[in-house]
Design a protein around this motif. Structure first.
Motif, PDB file in Angstrom:
ATOM      1  N   LEU A 131      -4.307  -0.544  -6.982  1.00 49.72           N
ATOM      2  CA  LEU A 131      -2.735  -0.487  -6.764  1.00 49.72           C
ATOM      3  C   LEU A 131      -2.151   0.142  -7.996  1.00 49.72           C
ATOM      4  O   LEU A 131      -2.351  -0.191  -8.994  1.00 49.72           O
ATOM      5  CB  LEU A 131      -2.339  -1.870  -6.243  1.00 49.72           C
ATOM      6  CG  LEU A 131      -1.134  -2.000  -5.447  1.00 49.72           C
ATOM      7  CD1 LEU A 131      -1.501  -1.355  -4.116  1.00 49.72           C
ATOM      8  CD2 LEU A 131      -0.840  -3.260  -5.193  1.00 49.72           C
ATOM      9  N   ALA A 147       0.967  -1.143   0.113  1.00 48.18           N
ATOM     10  CA  ALA A 147      -0.073   0.033  -0.074  1.00 48.18           C
ATOM     11  C   ALA A 147       0.775   1.194  -0.028  1.00 48.18           C
ATOM     12  O   ALA A 147       0.358   2.331  -0.523  1.00 48.18           O
ATOM     13  CB  ALA A 147      -0.952   0.025   1.114  1.00 48.18           C
ATOM     14  N   TRP A 179       4.686  11.542  -6.660  1.00 50.32           N
ATOM     15  CA  TRP A 179       5.235  10.101  -6.361  1.00 50.32           C
ATOM     16  C   TRP A 179       5.910   9.752  -7.940  1.00 50.32           C
ATOM     17  O   TRP A 179       6.729   9.240  -7.861  1.00 50.32           O
ATOM     18  CB  TRP A 179       4.060   9.088  -5.874  1.00 50.32           C
ATOM     19  CG  TRP A 179       4.445   7.932  -5.550  1.00 50.32           C
ATOM     20  CD1 TRP A 179       5.099   7.577  -4.400  1.00 50.32           C
ATOM     21  CD2 TRP A 179       4.324   6.701  -6.135  1.00 50.32           C
ATOM     22  NE1 TRP A 179       5.140   6.171  -4.321  1.00 50.32           N
ATOM     23  CE2 TRP A 179       4.732   5.667  -5.627  1.00 50.32           C
ATOM     24  CE3 TRP A 179       3.828   6.298  -7.746  1.00 50.32           C
ATOM     25  CZ2 TRP A 179       4.758   4.409  -5.950  1.00 50.32           C
ATOM     26  CZ3 TRP A 179       3.821   5.170  -8.142  1.00 50.32           C
ATOM     27  CH2 TRP A 179       4.109   4.084  -7.328  1.00 50.32           C
ATOM     28  N   MET A 228       5.876  -4.592  -9.470  1.00 52.06           N
ATOM     29  CA  MET A 228       5.537  -4.705  -8.063  1.00 52.06           C
ATOM     30  C   MET A 228       6.454  -4.657  -7.406  1.00 52.06           C
ATOM     31  O   MET A 228       6.495  -3.967  -5.928  1.00 52.06           O
ATOM     32  CB  MET A 228       4.885  -5.975  -7.940  1.00 52.06           C
ATOM     33  CG  MET A 228       3.992  -6.206  -6.548  1.00 52.06           C
ATOM     34  SD  MET A 228       2.714  -5.008  -6.616  1.00 52.06           S
ATOM     35  CE  MET A 228       2.488  -5.151  -4.686  1.00 52.06           C
ATOM     36  N   ALA A 229       7.754  -5.197  -7.397  1.00 45.27           N
ATOM     37  CA  ALA A 229       8.947  -5.428  -6.780  1.00 45.27           C
ATOM     38  C   ALA A 229       9.686  -3.636  -6.534  1.00 45.27           C
ATOM     39  O   ALA A 229      10.266  -3.535  -5.724  1.00 45.27           O
ATOM     40  CB  ALA A 229      10.117  -6.245  -7.244  1.00 45.27           C
ATOM     41  N   ARG A 230       9.459  -3.004  -7.734  1.00 43.87           N
ATOM     42  CA  ARG A 230       9.855  -1.666  -7.880  1.00 43.87           C
ATOM     43  C   ARG A 230       9.173  -0.811  -7.027  1.00 43.87           C
ATOM     44  O   ARG A 230       9.990  -0.020  -6.256  1.00 43.87           O
ATOM     45  CB  ARG A 230      10.054  -1.404  -9.145  1.00 43.87           C
ATOM     46  CG  ARG A 230      10.757  -0.158  -9.471  1.00 43.87           C
ATOM     47  CD  ARG A 230      11.619   0.053 -10.536  1.00 43.87           C
ATOM     48  NE  ARG A 230      12.085   1.196 -10.032  1.00 43.87           N
ATOM     49  CZ  ARG A 230      13.347   1.691 -10.328  1.00 43.87           C
ATOM     50  NH1 ARG A 230      13.980   0.831 -10.877  1.00 43.87           N
ATOM     51  NH2 ARG A 230      13.949   2.799 -10.033  1.00 43.87           N
ATOM     52  N   ALA A 231       7.989  -0.735  -7.280  1.00 43.18           N
ATOM     53  CA  ALA A 231       7.311   0.325  -6.362  1.00 43.18           C
ATOM     54  C   ALA A 231       5.722   0.241  -6.493  1.00 43.18           C
ATOM     55  O   ALA A 231       5.362  -0.179  -7.639  1.00 43.18           O
ATOM     56  CB  ALA A 231       7.573   1.870  -6.835  1.00 43.18           C
ATOM     57  N   SER A 232       5.054   0.356  -5.394  1.00 44.09           N
ATOM     58  CA  SER A 232       3.783   0.202  -5.494  1.00 44.09           C
ATOM     59  C   SER A 232       2.903   1.187  -4.583  1.00 44.09           C
ATOM     60  O   SER A 232       3.698   1.443  -3.547  1.00 44.09           O
ATOM     61  CB  SER A 232       3.102  -1.139  -5.133  1.00 44.09           C
ATOM     62  OG  SER A 232       3.556  -1.599  -3.915  1.00 44.09           O
ATOM     63  N   TYR A 233       1.999   1.660  -4.769  1.00 40.80           N
ATOM     64  CA  TYR A 233       0.973   2.802  -4.136  1.00 40.80           C
ATOM     65  C   TYR A 233      -0.235   2.264  -3.989  1.00 40.80           C
ATOM     66  O   TYR A 233      -0.712   2.413  -5.084  1.00 40.80           O
ATOM     67  CB  TYR A 233       1.609   4.008  -4.131  1.00 40.80           C
ATOM     68  CG  TYR A 233       0.759   5.173  -3.682  1.00 40.80           C
ATOM     69  CD1 TYR A 233       0.702   5.126  -2.104  1.00 40.80           C
ATOM     70  CD2 TYR A 233      -0.072   5.918  -4.211  1.00 40.80           C
ATOM     71  CE1 TYR A 233      -0.257   6.177  -1.450  1.00 40.80           C
ATOM     72  CE2 TYR A 233      -0.805   7.074  -3.732  1.00 40.80           C
ATOM     73  CZ  TYR A 233      -0.894   7.031  -2.201  1.00 40.80           C
ATOM     74  OH  TYR A 233      -1.694   8.121  -1.768  1.00 40.80           O
ATOM     75  N   GLY A 234      -0.865   2.275  -2.633  1.00 36.43           N
ATOM     76  CA  GLY A 234      -2.326   2.004  -3.001  1.00 36.43           C
ATOM     77  C   GLY A 234      -2.938   2.784  -2.132  1.00 36.43           C
ATOM     78  O   GLY A 234      -3.149   2.933  -1.054  1.00 36.43           O
ATOM     79  N   LEU A 281       8.876  11.453  -8.809  1.00 38.04           N
ATOM     80  CA  LEU A 281       9.999  10.912  -8.166  1.00 38.04           C
ATOM     81  C   LEU A 281      10.552   9.663  -8.451  1.00 38.04           C
ATOM     82  O   LEU A 281      11.750   9.287  -8.827  1.00 38.04           O
ATOM     83  CB  LEU A 281       9.664  10.833  -6.518  1.00 38.04           C
ATOM     84  CG  LEU A 281       9.940  12.062  -5.839  1.00 38.04           C
ATOM     85  CD1 LEU A 281       9.618  12.077  -4.554  1.00 38.04           C
ATOM     86  CD2 LEU A 281      11.134  12.849  -6.015  1.00 38.04           C
ATOM     87  N   GLN A 282       9.508   8.706  -8.858  1.00 38.67           N
ATOM     88  CA  GLN A 282       9.786   7.550  -9.392  1.00 38.67           C
ATOM     89  C   GLN A 282      10.585   7.480 -10.628  1.00 38.67           C
ATOM     90  O   GLN A 282      11.579   6.788 -11.126  1.00 38.67           O
ATOM     91  CB  GLN A 282       8.637   6.693  -9.692  1.00 38.67           C
ATOM     92  CG  GLN A 282       7.831   6.159  -8.488  1.00 38.67           C
ATOM     93  CD  GLN A 282       8.294   5.141  -7.694  1.00 38.67           C
ATOM     94  OE1 GLN A 282       9.343   4.592  -8.175  1.00 38.67           O
ATOM     95  NE2 GLN A 282       8.145   4.923  -6.446  1.00 38.67           N
ATOM     96  N   LEU A 327      14.183   8.404 -10.138  1.00 39.18           N
ATOM     97  CA  LEU A 327      14.841   7.117  -9.526  1.00 39.18           C
ATOM     98  C   LEU A 327      15.459   6.119 -10.814  1.00 39.18           C
ATOM     99  O   LEU A 327      16.263   5.442 -10.526  1.00 39.18           O
ATOM    100  CB  LEU A 327      14.135   6.441  -8.587  1.00 39.18           C
ATOM    101  CG  LEU A 327      14.083   7.259  -7.157  1.00 39.18           C
ATOM    102  CD1 LEU A 327      13.288   6.599  -6.209  1.00 39.18           C
ATOM    103  CD2 LEU A 327      15.610   7.566  -6.654  1.00 39.18           C
ATOM    104  N   SER A 363      14.500   0.194  -5.952  1.00 41.66           N
ATOM    105  CA  SER A 363      13.091   0.039  -5.616  1.00 41.66           C
ATOM    106  C   SER A 363      12.664   1.007  -4.489  1.00 41.66           C
ATOM    107  O   SER A 363      13.784   1.261  -3.826  1.00 41.66           O
ATOM    108  CB  SER A 363      12.865  -1.430  -5.151  1.00 41.66           C
ATOM    109  OG  SER A 363      11.462  -1.310  -4.606  1.00 41.66           O
ATOM    110  N   THR A 364      11.584   1.393  -4.560  1.00 39.94           N
ATOM    111  CA  THR A 364      11.315   2.239  -3.356  1.00 39.94           C
ATOM    112  C   THR A 364      10.397   1.494  -2.630  1.00 39.94           C
ATOM    113  O   THR A 364      10.244   2.088  -1.527  1.00 39.94           O
ATOM    114  CB  THR A 364      10.411   3.594  -4.070  1.00 39.94           C
ATOM    115  OG1 THR A 364       9.258   3.036  -4.625  1.00 39.94           O
ATOM    116  CG2 THR A 364      11.231   4.547  -4.846  1.00 39.94           C
TER     117      THR A 364
END
Lengths: 318, 673
Positions: B524, A97, B410, B530-536, B413-414, B417, A157-158
């Motif tokens: 999501l 999340a 977000w 998924m391993a790199r970045a996720s935000y829900g 910034l992603q 990176l 990765s973040t």
């Protein structure tokens, strides 16, 4: 999302709720010992919380509903923050999340609400505290982000989960970039948790106070929630430090047995962290508020240098 | 209507707006009719526009029209592709809220007559929509100029004040200097073919030199409109001068027209990209963002504060655009799509939340008659609607999760990176610095917004009259609530918006993020993996709300809910009054101190022997004295020389004509050889 994942999330949340005041009590007790005092005991924060919860809440006539709502929000934010940092295991549902950036955003959300609430009553101290808190925040927040990004660059990765797993899996080696980031993190840690060279949690001196000025108008259960939230913040920051720089021992599976193994190691690390914090607080003096920007700029620049070092050395290697 | 093509609907809406404007001029002083009928009608036009644009985005494809109006041999070329449709959608959604608000906002006043205001307002809307569907340089410039002119008249709605006239003049001047650059840029882009349609410009392959010339001219022209350094100077003057709904339109929507133009020229018309273009935009954008936010933090006029905050946000959008251009020049299209998504998401997010914030200042202005932060305060008790809606805008503007501003930050910034991996090592070195400045800007934006919200809505009223402040009326509430709902939706359902951005990035860089981003569930956000970045955001909201609810219930169940009210603690003083609160100046003081080199400051500090102690700080823009005044002096010098030619006697002018004729006669034989 499996049952065991949910269980491990629940376990982590309960552990943070219970351990957070204990960590605060431990640091206070250590400071007392280092200063040759007997100290209140490490369970004192619990007693204070219990006392405050039982008291009536007194609220200013001028306070609006925002003021009343804020303690719950701050408590919720800090609880969520401790729930999304991998403390015991890396396998938990909330990991997806929120990533490192969202974590910083969560702290910022709490900061903005506490500052707004402090301005709400309209007293001199509240607005002064709000201004100082935002002032510390506007330098500490990007610095924290930079520290997290240094680790992000290494892990590509973040996601906090991936950052921790990468760190655990790789053979032990000291990254120069992480050394810079580590120093920066300690400075940010002190500033963000209102610890001694930046702020003193045990005084109400109007010339220097930041955190205490913010919550001056709160009492009773609202104050209890805020006190608990600030110990959760200390706990969450310690967990971030552990996850970024000393992740070994954090379980990569979600099973309850592995959590039970991870717990003592984690507590041990927290204890050591507490010792370091108490030593820093004992051996340094509170600085003037005008010097705080310099202090935080150093943290910010160290973190940026950390990132630069990674790219410089990385570019050389490839 | 349902079966007709989206472009036709857009044209109907444009004509509808023009018609509403004309109706306004016919009913010049019938205030109730104009406010209660015409403005809401215009708002519904905006909604229709949004629906049409939405349909066009979902269905995909490009629609073209040739309208037989305009000059002979030079008809209107119009076209609607994904890029236009996205911006039309933003325009429509924002206009609905702003127009409904305007219905309750405009009152009979000493300034421009309501009918005239209605005409200017709807011409402004129509010309913005026309800019977005223009497919040749002629229509584009026509729409661009009528946009500038109609907004000039709107800015000077209160033209009896000399200060507002001056602000309007400055705006008009810079808008036109920018327009000249755009005209020249289109001239270079058509590469001597004499054909000014965009489809022709796309086919030209310019040499790197001429492409760069066209690019630089376009950057100059569009930055004059967007308020990019050093052409930002008009923005903090003109936006506050305009009535609040117009400020909302200008800050929220009109600035985005410049972004649209940049995207159109950089990614559509110019097919080759050179890496330093991206770096230039990135550096310009970041400098503008930092400059804007630092100035916003020290303002003491609430609309100026928001205007500077707009400069900051446009700077961030420019930086994202530059990053996309940089990646695209190295053929890294997927990451370019990520940066572009960040750019477009922020376009949508900023359009909505900045409109919302400007509208709330309008309500505050009506209720109190004050714009000065030093005379406001405590309005949350008298205007709870406005205060809570403003809080939503403020949280979005500070880039806090789970609101809309956070998502674009977000994504940006992603994409930063990702950057390690560019072929040029020194560009990689630029990235930590750029990331740091974005993080700093975002944190300062939070500082500024706390100042805005805290000083205006919280605390104790700083003036007696604020106790009589009334909440916004129904139209105003609906308008603001609409924008607030959209802001929340943008923040909570980012994949839905990315689905709409996807066709745009496919047109511009042949890559889209939608499929990847929702591959792990629509709730999501996973732009790469998924391993790199996720935000829900929904999870996030659920987590916060859940924790709050848990805390609330537990406290109530295990303990009690007793509450006592008493006076605030005054620090031992017998009385505490509102003057003891921090002022807006006080709140900005730390920023003034830390960023001192940014400002040209005039300070007057009281001395002990002063009989009437006076404390005064005036913060000015260094660009004004450093860049603009020299230009003004040179211009004045040149015109004073030219002025000597004008003697005002007919015989002298006849002499001039005679000399010119002789001169031409000399030239003619030499040309014949």
């Amino acid at each position: 999302m499996t049952f065991s994942q949910l269980l491990s999330e629940f376990f982590t949340i309960v552990a943070s709720l219970l351990l957070a005041p204990l960590l605060l009590g431990w640091v206070t007790q250590l400071r007392a010992w280092l200063q040759n005092r007997s100290g209140p005991g490490i369970f004192q924060p619990y007693r204070i919380l219990h006392k405050l919860f039982n008291k009536d809440s007194v609220m200013a006539d001028t306070a609006s509903s925002l003021f009343r709502f804020t303690p719950y929000l701050i408590f919720g934010c800090m609880l969520l923050a401790s729930a999304i940092v991998p403390t015991l295991s890396t396998d938990f549902p909330l990991a997806q999340a929120a990533d490192a950036i969202a974590l910083v955003g969560l702290f910022a959300l709490a900061r903005i609400f506490i500052s707004l609430a402090a301005m709400d009553v309209g007293t001199a101290f509240g607005t002064l505290g709000a201004r100082r808190e935002m002032f510390v925040g506007f330098l500490a927040e990007p610095a924290l982000l930079m520290v997290l990004f240094t680790s992000s660059l290494i892990a590509h990765s973040t996601s906090l989960k991936t950052i921790v797993t990468t760190q655990i899996d790789r053979p032990f080696a000291i990254y120069p970039s992480l050394v810079f980031a580590g120093f920066a993190f300690i400075l940010i840690f002190l500033a963000e948790n209102a610890r001694i060279p930046v702020d003193n949690p045990s005084t109400h001196l109007e010339l220097t106070m930041i955190h205490e000025a913010l919550i001056l108008e709160y009492s009773g259960r609202h104050l209890a929630l805020l006190e608990w939230a600030s110990s959760l913040k200390l706990f969450a920051y310690s967990s971030i430090g552990i996850a970024l720089f000393l992740p070994w021992g954090i379980s990569t599976q979600g099973s309850i047995m592995s959590l039970l193994y991870a717990l003592p190691i984690f507590i041990l690390k927290l204890l050591v962290f507490g010792v370091v914090l108490a030593l820093i607080e004992t051996f340094s003096a509170k600085m003037r508020i005008f010097r705080v920007p310099e202090f935080l700029t150093i943290a910010f620049l160290l973190a940026v240098i950390g990132m630069l070092t990674y790219i410089l050395l990385g570019a050389k290697a490839s | 209507m349902l079966n007709s093509q989206s472009l036709d609907v857009v044209l109907w809406v444009i004509s509808g707006w023009l018609l509403i404007g004309l109706l306004g001029i016919l009913t010049l002083h019938r205030f109730t009719f104009i406010a209660r009928v015409l403005f809401p009608l215009g708002g519904i036009g905006g909604l229709v526009l949004a629906v049409a644009a939405f349909r066009s985005l979902i269905n995909g494809g490009t629609q073209n029209r040739l309208l037989p109006i305009g000059l002979p041999q030079l008809h209107f070329h119009l076209s609607l592709d994904a890029l236009s449709a996205f911006f039309l959608l933003v325009l429509g959604v924002a206009v609905f809220g702003i127009s409904i608000f305007s219905a309750g906002y405009f009152r009979n006043s000493t300034g421009t007559a309501p009918g005239l205001l209605c005409l200017e307002f709807h011409f402004f809307l129509a010309s913005m929509a026309l800019v977005l569907v223009a497919a040749d340089a002629y229509v584009f410039m026509l729409a661009w100029e009528s946009m500038a002119l109609s907004s000039y008249f709107l800015v000077t709605a209160n033209h009896r004040l000399p200060k507002i006239r001056a602000a309007g003049f400055l705006y008009l001047l810079i808008a036109h200097i920018g327009a000249i650059a755009l005209l020249l840029s289109f001239g270079v882009l058509q590469a001597n073919t004499g054909n000014y349609t965009f489809s022709n410009m796309r086919m030209q392959s310019l040499s790197p030199f001429w492409a760069s010339v066209a690019f630089l001219l376009a950057v100059f022209g569009f930055s004059a409109k967007a308020g990019i350094l050093p052409l930002h100077i008009w923005l903090p003057e003109a936006h506050p001068a305009a009535p609040s709904p117009v400020s909302a339109l200008m800050s929220g929507v009109m600035l985005k027209m410049a972004i649209y133009g940049m995207l159109r020229v950089c990614f559509d018309l110019l097919r080759v990209h050179i890496w330093w273009w991206g770096v230039l935009l990135l550096v310009l954008g970041l400098a503008t963002a930092l400059f804007g936010v630092v100035f916003a933090a020290v303002q003491s006029d609430m609309k100026r504060l928001l205007a500077y905050s707009s400069i900051e946000n446009v700077g961030l959008i420019f930086a994202a655009l530059g990053l996309a251009l940089l990646f695209s020049s190295y053929g890294m299209n997927l990451i370019a799509a990520l940066a572009l998504t960040a750019c477009l998401f922020h376009v949508a997010a900023h359009a909505i939340f900045k409109s919302l914030l400007f509208l709330t200042t309008g309500s505050v202005l009506h209720a109190t008659g004050e714009r000065n932060l030093g005379r406001l305060g405590g309005l949350i008790r008298f205007m709870p609607w406005v205060a809570w809606l403003a809080l939503i805008g403020i949280l979005a503007s500070s880039g806090l999760p789970p609101f809309s501003g956070f998502i674009s930050e977000w994504l940006l910034l992603q994409s930063f990176l990702f950057t390690p991996g560019l072929p040029q090592p020194f560009l990689n070195m630029l990235i930590p610095v750029a990331t740091a400045s974005i993080a700093l800007t975002a944190a300062l934006a939070g500082y500024t917004m706390v100042k805005f919200c805290g000083v205006v809505f919280l605390g104790q009223p700083r003036e007696e009259k604020l106790n009589q402040a009334h909440d916004a009326n129904l139209f105003e509430k609906i308008g603001m609530a609409w924008l607030a709902i959209i802001t929340i939706t943008l923040g909570l359902a980012p994949n839905f918006i990315i689905r709409l951005i996807d066709p745009v990035t496919r047109v511009l860089v042949n890559q889209g993020l939608a499929a990847q981003s929702k591959s792990n569930g629509w709730w999501l956000l996973t732009p790469t993996s998924m391993a790199r970045a996720s935000y829900g955001p929904l999870y996030f909201l659920l987590g916060v709300v859940g924790a709050i609810a848990l805390a609330f219930i537990l406290v109530r169940v295990l303990y009690h809910a007793r509450l006592r009210r008493s006076a605030a603690w005054g620090g031992g003083h017998p009385w505490a009054n509102s003057r003891m609160q921090d002022t807006a100046e006080g709140y900005g003081q730390p920023i003034r101190q830390v960023f001192e080199p940014f400002f040209a400051m005039k300070r007057h500090l009281p001395k002990p022997e002063d009989i009437e102690p006076r404390y005064e700080v005036i913060v000015e823009d260094k660009f004004w004295n450093g860049v603009y005044m020299p230009v003004v002096r040179v211009t004045e010098f040149v015109s004073s020389i030219v002025g000597r030619l004008q003697r005002g006697r007919i015989s002298i002018y006849l002499l001039y004509s005679f000399i010119t004729l002789i001169f031409l006669l000399i030239l003619v034989p030499s040309a014949r050889k």
